[in-house]
Design a protein around this motif. Structure first.
Motif, PDB file in Angstrom:
ATOM      1  N   LYS A 225      -1.076   2.934 -10.829  1.00  0.00           N
ATOM      2  CA  LYS A 225      -1.049   1.399  -9.529  1.00  0.00           C
ATOM      3  C   LYS A 225      -0.328   0.538 -10.630  1.00  0.00           C
ATOM      4  O   LYS A 225       0.370  -0.507 -10.180  1.00  0.00           O
ATOM      5  CB  LYS A 225      -2.040   1.625  -9.445  1.00  0.00           C
ATOM      6  CG  LYS A 225      -2.377   3.055  -8.157  1.00  0.00           C
ATOM      7  CD  LYS A 225      -3.436   3.069  -7.409  1.00  0.00           C
ATOM      8  CE  LYS A 225      -3.431   4.494  -6.603  1.00  0.00           C
ATOM      9  NZ  LYS A 225      -4.929   3.954  -6.117  1.00  0.00           N
TER      10      LYS A 225
ATOM     11  N   ASN B 236       0.782  -1.736   0.004  1.00  0.00           N
ATOM     12  CA  ASN B 236       0.159   0.141  -0.030  1.00  0.00           C
ATOM     13  C   ASN B 236       0.999   0.856  -0.308  1.00  0.00           C
ATOM     14  O   ASN B 236       0.533   2.233  -0.689  1.00  0.00           O
ATOM     15  CB  ASN B 236      -0.903   0.218   1.192  1.00  0.00           C
ATOM     16  CG  ASN B 236      -2.181  -1.287   0.947  1.00  0.00           C
ATOM     17  OD1 ASN B 236      -2.875  -0.779   0.042  1.00  0.00           O
ATOM     18  ND2 ASN B 236      -2.618  -1.792   1.999  1.00  0.00           N
ATOM     19  N   SER B 237       2.522   1.536   0.440  1.00  0.00           N
ATOM     20  CA  SER B 237       3.099   2.608   0.378  1.00  0.00           C
ATOM     21  C   SER B 237       3.297   2.709  -0.943  1.00  0.00           C
ATOM     22  O   SER B 237       3.245   3.867  -1.286  1.00  0.00           O
ATOM     23  CB  SER B 237       3.373   2.002   1.452  1.00  0.00           C
ATOM     24  OG  SER B 237       5.045   1.227   1.124  1.00  0.00           O
TER      25      SER B 237
ATOM     26  N   ALA C 256       0.782   4.445  -2.462  1.00  0.00           N
ATOM     27  CA  ALA C 256       0.054   5.364  -2.157  1.00  0.00           C
ATOM     28  C   ALA C 256       0.402   7.042  -2.360  1.00  0.00           C
ATOM     29  O   ALA C 256       0.911   7.133  -3.907  1.00  0.00           O
ATOM     30  CB  ALA C 256       1.077   5.562  -0.593  1.00  0.00           C
ATOM     31  N   ASP C 257      -1.390   7.996  -2.391  1.00  0.00           N
ATOM     32  CA  ASP C 257      -0.531   9.094  -2.553  1.00  0.00           C
ATOM     33  C   ASP C 257       0.706   9.878  -2.946  1.00  0.00           C
ATOM     34  O   ASP C 257       1.987   9.782  -1.819  1.00  0.00           O
ATOM     35  CB  ASP C 257      -1.212  10.189  -1.833  1.00  0.00           C
ATOM     36  CG  ASP C 257      -3.543   9.902  -2.341  1.00  0.00           C
ATOM     37  OD1 ASP C 257      -3.328   9.262  -3.139  1.00  0.00           O
ATOM     38  OD2 ASP C 257      -4.388  10.372  -2.084  1.00  0.00           O
TER      39      ASP C 257
ATOM     40  N   PRO D 154      -2.796  11.396  -6.177  1.00  0.00           N
ATOM     41  CA  PRO D 154      -3.045  10.139  -5.909  1.00  0.00           C
ATOM     42  C   PRO D 154      -2.275   9.668  -7.363  1.00  0.00           C
ATOM     43  O   PRO D 154      -2.423  10.027  -8.112  1.00  0.00           O
ATOM     44  CB  PRO D 154      -4.606   9.567  -6.105  1.00  0.00           C
ATOM     45  CG  PRO D 154      -5.214  10.814  -6.804  1.00  0.00           C
ATOM     46  CD  PRO D 154      -4.802  12.514  -5.829  1.00  0.00           C
TER      47      PRO D 154
ATOM     48  N   SER E 127      -1.395  16.515  -1.594  1.00  0.00           N
ATOM     49  CA  SER E 127      -0.534  15.099  -2.445  1.00  0.00           C
ATOM     50  C   SER E 127      -1.581  14.952  -3.440  1.00  0.00           C
ATOM     51  O   SER E 127      -3.055  15.361  -4.349  1.00  0.00           O
ATOM     52  CB  SER E 127      -0.846  14.281  -1.492  1.00  0.00           C
ATOM     53  OG  SER E 127      -2.020  13.807  -1.091  1.00  0.00           O
TER      54      SER E 127
END
Length: 715
Positions: free
Chosen positions: A477, A142-143, A146-147, A471, A469
Motif C-alpha cells: 500500500k 481506495n480502488s 483494494a484487496d 489484502p 481476495s
C-alpha cells in the motif's frame, strides 16, 4: 481549508451604495437618510490593492479566493478580482478531486485556461493544494489499494473435501464418513486433530474412533456456515484403525480442509493428503456395511488462506514509526525512536529504541506498543516474531490492547526474556474471546527494576485470512500510494509551473484533538468518511509531508515558494506549536519548507490575545508567514446583521491586518489572502448566508473594506 464552492466574485468597478442626487433640480433641500449617509465615505476609497505600501514592503501580496469557473468567464467578476488583488487562489479547481478521474487519468484543461486568463490579466496564482486529506478522488485512491482478487489455476486449486447428503435421517450414525489410518493410533497416547471446516447450515458432527470391535465417542465438532478452525484433543482407549465422522441427521453440504492429526510431542501429520489437493481419496469412504448413498468429492472449495503482516516498516528501513509507540520513558509525543545506522539486528540497518525509566512502581510504567491497522476477531489465527536485545538482560511481559493504553488481556504473545545479544522471539495462537477487538500488542518494559534500553527489529505480526481476495500488505500500500502521490503532483506541477510559483504543498496536517500528532482516518468508521476524504499519512506515515515537499521541489521550479498550511492556529495555540514542531521534523529529514500559512476563519469575538500570540509564534520560526484564507463572521446571518455588527467586523479586520504587519517582520510577510471578498450567498457550502466579506453580494463596499484598507495603508 474548507473550500469556497459558489461565491461569485467581482465587478469591474466597485459600486457605491447610493448614487449622487442633483439637489439643484429641486426647490427644497433634500436630506439623505442616515442609513445611506454613513456609507457615503466609502465612495472616496480607491481599489483595494492600492493601499498596500509598496515602498515599505514591495513583496507583500494581496490575494483573493476565487471560483475558477467564474473567473475565466472574463466578465465583471474577472475584472473585479484583477483590479483589487495581486494574486488569487482557486477554491477547488486545482485539487486532486477536481483533476483526477475515477480511473486515475487526469485532466488539466481547466487549470490551463485559468493560467492563461491570469497571465492575460497580470494577476498571479497561488497553487492550492498538492497534498491534503479532503477534496481527493478517494474512489480512485481506495480502488488502487483494494484487496487483490486471487486468480486460481484449476490445476493448482486449493481443494477441500465436500460431503453431500440428500436429506436428514433419524440417527446420527445414518451418515458416516471414515478415514482408514495408514498406521493404527496407539492406545493411551494423546492426539490433536485440527482442520478448517464449515457446513451449508450450522451442524454438530459426531467424532468417533474404532478398531472394529470397540468405539470411542466424542468430542463432537461444531461447524458454522463460514470457514472456521476446529481443534479437538482425544486419547484412544484402543489401537484405533479408523476415524469416523457422523452426521446422519444432517441434510446438505459439509466441507473439510487442511486436516492435521498429530501425536503428543510430534509434528508429523498422520492424515495423508490432509489438504485434499491431490486426487487420491482412497483412505476415505463409507463403512462397508453402510446402505445409504451420498457423494464424497474433492472440490476447489477450500478456503484460500494467506498471512497478512499488520506492521508498517517491520524491518525499520525508513523513518515511519506509525506502527510503534512508547509511553513515559522519553520526552515527546512518541518516545519510540529509530536508532542510528548499525543499531539493527546483528549490526545491520536500524532498530526501534525504547528506554525504560529507573525504579519503576509497576511493570507497565514503560510500555512499548505495536499497533495494527484493524481490530482482530475471536478465532483469528496470528503469528508474531521479532528480534530483540537490551543493554542489560531483563524479562518483559505482553498484553493485548484495543488501542495503546486500552488493556484487554494478559500475556498476548508470552513473556520474552531479553539478553544483551540479539535473539529472535516468536509466538503464535488464536485470538481468544477476551482478546477480541485488540489491535495492539503491548510490552511491559519496567519488569526489570533498573533503567534499561531495549532494541527491537524485524517485527512481524501476521494474521491468517481467507477468501477469494487478498489484502495488500502495508508495504504494498505504501508503494502504491507513493506512486499515486508522485503521479498527481508531477502532473499538476508540470501543467502549471510556467506561471504558478508558490504552492500550498501540505494542507491541514495536524489533529485538532491531539495537536502535536498528525490527522488520521485509522480510527474512523467507514460511514464517517466523507466521499472525498483520503489520508495519505495513514499509508505513507509521518514522512508523507517530507515526500510531498521533496516532490514539489523535484517537479516544480527550484525557487518556488512552498508552504504548509493549517486552520485554528489562533484558536488552539498548541496546534500552532504542533505545526511548527512538524515543520522542524520535515526539515530535519532533509526537505525544505519556505513558509507557514494560517487560515484564520474567525469571528468578531475571536480572542485577540491568542491571535497576537499566534503571530509571535509564527514569526519566531523565521519562515515566510501567509494569512492564507482570512474571513471574519459576526455570528449571524446577513439578514440579522446590525450596523454595530458591521462596525465590529471592520474593527476585527483592521486588528488582524495591523497585528500581522506589527508582529511579522517585513522580510517574512508573504501577504494576506481574503478568502471570501464578498459576503457568502445563502446557498454556499462555505459559511452560507453569512456577511463575511469586504463587499456585499451586490459588490458594494462595507465598513470592513475601510477597516482593511486603512490597516493596509498604516492609518
Amino acid at each position: 481549508m474548507k473550500y469556497l464552492n459558489r461565491i461569485g466574485l467581482g465587478v469591474i468597478a466597485v459600486l457605491s451604495m447610493v448614487s449622487c442626487a442633483d439637489d439643484s433640480l429641486l426647490d427644497f433641500e433634500v436630506k439623505k437618510p442616515e442609513s445611506i449617509q454613513m456609507y457615503e465615505y466609502l465612495k472616496d476609497y480607491d481599489l483595494l490593492k492600492t493601499y498596500v505600501d509598496r515602498t515599505e514592503n514591495p513583496d507583500f501580496i494581496l490575494g483573493a479566493g476565487v471560483s475558477l469557473n467564474d473567473y475565466i468567464q472574463k466578465d465583471y467578476r474577472n475584472s473585479f478580482i484583477s483590479s483589487n488583488f495581486d494574486e488569487m487562489t482557486a477554491g477547488y479547481a486545482m485539487k486532486h478531486g477536481a483533476i483526477v478521474k475515477d480511473n486515475g487519468s487526469m485532466s488539466f484543461v481547466g487549470v490551463q485556461n485559468f493560467v492563461q486568463t491570469a497571465q492575460e490579466d497580470g494577476i498571479t496564482i497561488y497553487g492550492h493544494t498538492l497534498c491534503w486529506h479532503a477534496n481527493q478522488n478517494s474512489t480512485y485512491l481506495n480502488s488502487i489499494i483494494a484487496d487483490r482478487e486471487i486468480e486460481v489455476d484449476p490445476e493448482d486449486a486449493n481443494n477441500a473435501l465436500k460431503i453431500t447428503t440428500p436429506e436428514a435421517n433419524a440417527n446420527i450414525w445414518d451418515w458416516q464418513l471414515e478415514y482408514t489410518m495408514p498406521t493404527p493410533l496407539t492406545e493411551g497416547v494423546e492426539y490433536t486433530l485440527t482442520m478448517r471446516a464449515k457446513a451449508s447450515s450450522a451442524y454438530t458432527v459426531g467424532f468417533w474412533r474404532t478398531d472394529g470391535a470397540t468405539t470411542d465417542y466424542g468430542p463432537d465438532i461444531a461447524l458454522g456456515e463460514t470457514w472456521g478452525d476446529v481443534i479437538v484433543t482425544f486419547t484412544p482407549s484402543m489401537n484405533a484403525t479408523r476415524l469416523q465422522f457422523c452426521f446422519g441427521t444432517f441434510g446438505g453440504d459439509l466441507f473439510f480442509d487442511d486436516m492435521v492429526l498429530t501425536a503428543s510431542g510430534s509434528e508429523d501429520n498422520l492424515i495423508e493428503n490432509g489438504n485434499f489437493d491431490a486426487d487420491d481419496l482412497s483412505q476415505w469412504g463409507k463403512p462397508s456395511w453402510h446402505a445409504y448413498t451420498y457423494l464424497i468429492e474433492a472440490i476447489a472449495a477450500g478456503p484460500t488462506t494467506y498471512w497478512t503482516n499488520l506492521v508498517n516498516n517491520s524491518d525499520i528501513e525508513n523513518d515511519d514509526v506509525s506502527s510503534f509507540f512508547a509511553t513515559e520513558a522519553n520526552d515527546g509525543p512518541n518516545p519510540a525512536t529509530i536508532g542510528d545506522a548499525g543499531t539493527g539486528a546483528d549490526g545491520v540497518g536500524r532498530a526501534i529504541v525504547v528506554k525504560s525509566g529507573d525504579a519503576p512502581s509497576n511493570p507497565w510504567d514503560t510500555q512499548f506498543f505495536i499497533k495494527g491497522p484493524q481490530q482482530l476477531e475471536e478465532g483469528q489465527a496470528y503469528r508474531f516474531s521479532m528480534k530483540v536485545k537490551a543493554d542489560k538482560a531483563a524479562s518483559t511481559e505482553s498484553q493485548a490492547h484495543n488501542e495503546p493504553g486500552g488493556y484487554l488481556h494478559w500475556s498476548m504473545v508470552g513473556s520474552p526474556n531479553v539478553t544483551t545479544e540479539w535473539q529472535e522471539y516468536s509466538n503464535s495462537g488464536v485470538i481468544s474471546e477476551a482478546q477480541a477487538g485488540m489491535n495492539t500488542i503491548a510490552f511491559n518494559l519496567s519488569v526489570f527494576a533498573e533503567a534499561n534500553t531495549y532494541y527491537f527489529d524485524d517485527i512481524v505480526w501476521e494474521i491468517e485470512e481467507s477468501g477469494n481476495s487478498i489484502p495488500l500488505t502495508p508495504e504494498e500500500k505504501r508503494d502504491t500510494i507513493s506512486y499515486a502521490l508522485e503521479t498527481w503532483m508531477s502532473g499538476m506541477l508540470e501543467a502549471s509551473k510556467d506561471y504558478v510559483k508558490a504552492w500550498d504543498v501540505v494542507n491541514e496536517p495536524m489533529d485538532d484533538g491531539n495537536p502535536y500528532e498528525l490527522k488520521s482516518g485509522l480510527n474512523k468508521a467507514p460511514e464517517d468518511f466523507a466521499s472525498d476524504e483520503f489520508y495519505w499519512q495513514d499509508y505513507l506515515g509521518k514522512d508523507y509531508a517530507v515526500m510531498a515537499f521533496n516532490l514539489a521541489r523535484q517537479y516544480g521550479n527550484e525557487n518556488d515558494i512552498h508552504f504548509i498550511n493549517d486552520y485554528n492556529l489562533e484558536y488552539n495555540l498548541d496546534k500552532c506549536k504542533g505545526l511548527i514542531t512538524y515543520v522542524e521534523y520535515i526539515e530535519a529529514q532533509g526537505a525544505r519548507v519556505d513558509g507557514i500559512g494560517t487560515q484564520m476563519h474567525i469571528n468578531v469575538d475571536s480572542d485577540k490575545d491568542k491571535i497576537a500570540q499566534m503571530f509571535e509564534l509564527l514569526a519566531a520560526t523565521g519562515k515566510l508567514i501567509k494569512v492564507s484564507e482570512l474571513d471574519i463572521g459576526i455570528n449571524k446571518k446577513t439578514s440579522e446583521a446590525t450596523e454595530e455588527d458591521y462596525q465590529a467586523q471592520a474593527e476585527m479586520y483592521a486588528y488582524v491586518v495591523n497585528k500581522y504587519k506589527e508582529l511579522i517582520p517585513v522580510s517574512q510577510q508573504y501577504g494576506i489572502t481574503v478568502w471570501s471578498p464578498t459576503d457568502s450567498p445563502a446557498e454556499s457550502s462555505w459559511r452560507g448566508g453569512e456577511p463575511i466579506g469586504l463587499w456585499t453580494l451586490n459588490y458594494s463596499r462595507k465598513h470592513s473594506y475601510a477597516g482593511f484598507a486603512d490597516a493596509l495603508s498604516g492609518k
